[in-house]
Write a protein that holds these residues in place. Sequence first.
Motif, PDB file in Angstrom:
ATOM      1  N   TYR A 233      22.951 -84.941 -31.809  1.00 23.19           N
ATOM      2  CA  TYR A 233      24.468 -85.353 -31.666  1.00 23.19           C
ATOM      3  C   TYR A 233      24.840 -84.008 -31.114  1.00 23.19           C
ATOM      4  O   TYR A 233      26.119 -83.822 -30.522  1.00 23.19           O
ATOM      5  CB  TYR A 233      25.428 -85.731 -32.868  1.00 23.19           C
ATOM      6  CG  TYR A 233      25.381 -84.741 -34.170  1.00 23.19           C
ATOM      7  CD1 TYR A 233      26.050 -83.916 -34.184  1.00 23.19           C
ATOM      8  CD2 TYR A 233      24.468 -85.264 -35.018  1.00 23.19           C
ATOM      9  CE1 TYR A 233      26.070 -83.094 -35.392  1.00 23.19           C
ATOM     10  CE2 TYR A 233      24.469 -84.566 -36.384  1.00 23.19           C
ATOM     11  CZ  TYR A 233      25.364 -83.446 -36.506  1.00 23.19           C
ATOM     12  OH  TYR A 233      25.365 -82.702 -37.613  1.00 23.19           O
ATOM     13  N   GLN A 234      23.932 -82.746 -31.098  1.00 27.63           N
ATOM     14  CA  GLN A 234      24.458 -81.587 -30.654  1.00 27.63           C
ATOM     15  C   GLN A 234      23.556 -81.224 -29.575  1.00 27.63           C
ATOM     16  O   GLN A 234      23.652 -79.912 -29.084  1.00 27.63           O
ATOM     17  CB  GLN A 234      24.574 -80.484 -31.798  1.00 27.63           C
ATOM     18  CG  GLN A 234      25.347 -80.637 -32.691  1.00 27.63           C
ATOM     19  CD  GLN A 234      25.543 -79.488 -33.559  1.00 27.63           C
ATOM     20  OE1 GLN A 234      24.814 -79.246 -34.528  1.00 27.63           O
ATOM     21  NE2 GLN A 234      26.602 -78.655 -33.450  1.00 27.63           N
TER      22      GLN A 234
ATOM     23  N   ARG B  43      36.147 -88.998 -29.992  1.00 26.13           N
ATOM     24  CA  ARG B  43      37.131 -89.046 -30.780  1.00 26.13           C
ATOM     25  C   ARG B  43      37.832 -90.438 -31.180  1.00 26.13           C
ATOM     26  O   ARG B  43      38.323 -91.084 -30.154  1.00 26.13           O
ATOM     27  CB  ARG B  43      38.213 -87.970 -30.628  1.00 26.13           C
ATOM     28  CG  ARG B  43      39.084 -87.915 -31.892  1.00 26.13           C
ATOM     29  CD  ARG B  43      40.389 -86.921 -31.532  1.00 26.13           C
ATOM     30  NE  ARG B  43      39.781 -85.692 -31.172  1.00 26.13           N
ATOM     31  CZ  ARG B  43      39.677 -84.464 -31.861  1.00 26.13           C
ATOM     32  NH1 ARG B  43      39.580 -84.809 -33.344  1.00 26.13           N
ATOM     33  NH2 ARG B  43      39.262 -83.453 -31.305  1.00 26.13           N
TER      34      ARG B  43
ATOM     35  N   ILE C 236      30.879 -90.778 -37.216  1.00 24.08           N
ATOM     36  CA  ILE C 236      31.152 -90.209 -38.201  1.00 24.08           C
ATOM     37  C   ILE C 236      31.963 -88.747 -37.809  1.00 24.08           C
ATOM     38  O   ILE C 236      31.649 -87.800 -37.267  1.00 24.08           O
ATOM     39  CB  ILE C 236      29.824 -89.714 -39.012  1.00 24.08           C
ATOM     40  CG1 ILE C 236      28.874 -91.147 -39.091  1.00 24.08           C
ATOM     41  CG2 ILE C 236      29.949 -88.716 -40.012  1.00 24.08           C
ATOM     42  CD1 ILE C 236      27.445 -90.929 -39.560  1.00 24.08           C
ATOM     43  N   PRO C 237      32.948 -88.489 -38.571  1.00 26.26           N
ATOM     44  CA  PRO C 237      34.189 -87.563 -38.297  1.00 26.26           C
ATOM     45  C   PRO C 237      33.332 -86.049 -38.478  1.00 26.26           C
ATOM     46  O   PRO C 237      33.615 -85.257 -37.512  1.00 26.26           O
ATOM     47  CB  PRO C 237      35.240 -87.883 -39.236  1.00 26.26           C
ATOM     48  CG  PRO C 237      35.106 -89.063 -39.569  1.00 26.26           C
ATOM     49  CD  PRO C 237      33.853 -89.502 -39.591  1.00 26.26           C
ATOM     50  N   GLU C 238      32.517 -85.841 -39.311  1.00 18.86           N
ATOM     51  CA  GLU C 238      32.053 -84.426 -39.579  1.00 18.86           C
ATOM     52  C   GLU C 238      30.974 -84.157 -38.544  1.00 18.86           C
ATOM     53  O   GLU C 238      30.887 -83.057 -38.128  1.00 18.86           O
ATOM     54  CB  GLU C 238      31.140 -84.477 -40.865  1.00 18.86           C
ATOM     55  CG  GLU C 238      32.093 -84.490 -42.085  1.00 18.86           C
ATOM     56  CD  GLU C 238      32.441 -86.194 -42.447  1.00 18.86           C
ATOM     57  OE1 GLU C 238      33.468 -86.163 -43.229  1.00 18.86           O
ATOM     58  OE2 GLU C 238      31.690 -87.192 -41.982  1.00 18.86           O
ATOM     59  N   ARG C 239      30.289 -85.179 -38.197  1.00 10.49           N
ATOM     60  CA  ARG C 239      29.287 -85.111 -36.784  1.00 10.49           C
ATOM     61  C   ARG C 239      30.287 -84.764 -35.794  1.00 10.49           C
ATOM     62  O   ARG C 239      29.754 -83.979 -34.782  1.00 10.49           O
ATOM     63  CB  ARG C 239      28.362 -86.174 -36.880  1.00 10.49           C
ATOM     64  CG  ARG C 239      27.324 -86.210 -38.056  1.00 10.49           C
ATOM     65  CD  ARG C 239      26.355 -87.399 -37.643  1.00 10.49           C
ATOM     66  NE  ARG C 239      25.330 -87.246 -38.745  1.00 10.49           N
ATOM     67  CZ  ARG C 239      24.254 -88.149 -38.872  1.00 10.49           C
ATOM     68  NH1 ARG C 239      24.036 -89.052 -38.051  1.00 10.49           N
ATOM     69  NH2 ARG C 239      23.440 -88.163 -39.860  1.00 10.49           N
TER      70      ARG C 239
ATOM     71  N   GLU D 262      32.885 -83.360 -35.365  1.00  9.14           N
ATOM     72  CA  GLU D 262      33.487 -81.924 -35.470  1.00  9.14           C
ATOM     73  C   GLU D 262      32.383 -80.975 -35.129  1.00  9.14           C
ATOM     74  O   GLU D 262      32.789 -79.985 -34.426  1.00  9.14           O
ATOM     75  CB  GLU D 262      34.153 -81.636 -36.699  1.00  9.14           C
ATOM     76  CG  GLU D 262      35.502 -82.514 -36.980  1.00  9.14           C
ATOM     77  CD  GLU D 262      36.349 -82.265 -35.659  1.00  9.14           C
ATOM     78  OE1 GLU D 262      36.746 -80.967 -35.393  1.00  9.14           O
ATOM     79  OE2 GLU D 262      37.215 -83.406 -35.493  1.00  9.14           O
ATOM     80  N   GLU D 263      31.209 -81.274 -35.467  1.00  9.05           N
ATOM     81  CA  GLU D 263      30.385 -80.280 -35.312  1.00  9.05           C
ATOM     82  C   GLU D 263      29.723 -80.584 -33.713  1.00  9.05           C
ATOM     83  O   GLU D 263      29.531 -79.527 -33.054  1.00  9.05           O
ATOM     84  CB  GLU D 263      28.477 -80.578 -36.008  1.00  9.05           C
ATOM     85  CG  GLU D 263      29.213 -80.296 -37.464  1.00  9.05           C
ATOM     86  CD  GLU D 263      27.706 -80.527 -37.977  1.00  9.05           C
ATOM     87  OE1 GLU D 263      26.636 -79.819 -37.686  1.00  9.05           O
ATOM     88  OE2 GLU D 263      27.711 -80.992 -39.206  1.00  9.05           O
TER      89      GLU D 263
ATOM     90  N   ARG E 179      32.390 -78.813 -30.978  1.00  8.64           N
ATOM     91  CA  ARG E 179      32.576 -77.366 -31.183  1.00  8.64           C
ATOM     92  C   ARG E 179      31.226 -76.650 -30.202  1.00  8.64           C
ATOM     93  O   ARG E 179      31.683 -75.493 -29.510  1.00  8.64           O
ATOM     94  CB  ARG E 179      32.137 -76.861 -32.643  1.00  8.64           C
ATOM     95  CG  ARG E 179      33.456 -76.957 -33.398  1.00  8.64           C
ATOM     96  CD  ARG E 179      33.281 -75.835 -34.477  1.00  8.64           C
ATOM     97  NE  ARG E 179      32.159 -76.446 -35.617  1.00  8.64           N
ATOM     98  CZ  ARG E 179      32.354 -77.065 -36.691  1.00  8.64           C
ATOM     99  NH1 ARG E 179      33.707 -77.681 -36.850  1.00  8.64           N
ATOM    100  NH2 ARG E 179      31.388 -77.451 -37.328  1.00  8.64           N
TER     101      ARG E 179
END
Length: 153
Positions: free
Chosen positions: A72-73, A128, A134-137, A139-140, A143
Motif C-alpha cells: 500500500y506504500q 479516503r 483500513i484507516p491506519e494503512r 494514513e501511512e 503520507r
Amino acid sequence: NARPAEVNEADAGDEKGERKEMVSAALRASLTKQGYKIVGSHSGVKLCRWTKAMLRGRGGCYKHTFYGIASYQCMEATPSLACANKCVFCWRHHDNPVGTSFRWKVDSPQLLLDGFEANHLNMIKQLRGVPGVIPERFEEAVRAVRNCALSLV
C-alpha cells in the motif's frame, strides 16, 4: 550510462526538427480512462491492484511476501509508456505505443519523479472513505511513497 537513441529527424520530428510527444491526445484520453495518470509527454503512473488490495487488508504482491514491503506504500510507474515486449503480466495496457528506440520528446527526470509522486498520492487520497480501506494503512499510504515498481521498458 544510458544515452538517448539516435533520432532520424524525418521520423521523429516536425518540419523544424523538434521531437514529437509520444502520447497523442486520443491515446492520452484512452489511457486516462483506463486509470493511468500521464506524466509529461511519455510517462505514466497507475495504482497497482496490490496497492488497493493491501489497503483493504487483502494481501500484497510478491514484494510483500519476499521482502516485507508494504504494497500500500508502493508506486507503479514507467518513464516510457512505449514498449515492444507486450508481456502477459505487464500492467500497461497493450494499446500503448510500440517502439524499439526512443525517438520522442524527452522530459526531465525531475519532472517525472515529481509527477509520479504527486499523481500517485492524489490517487491514494481518492480512496479516503472507500468501504474496506483500513484507516491506519490509508494514513501511512497518503503520507509518502516508500517503494516504486518502475517499469523501464
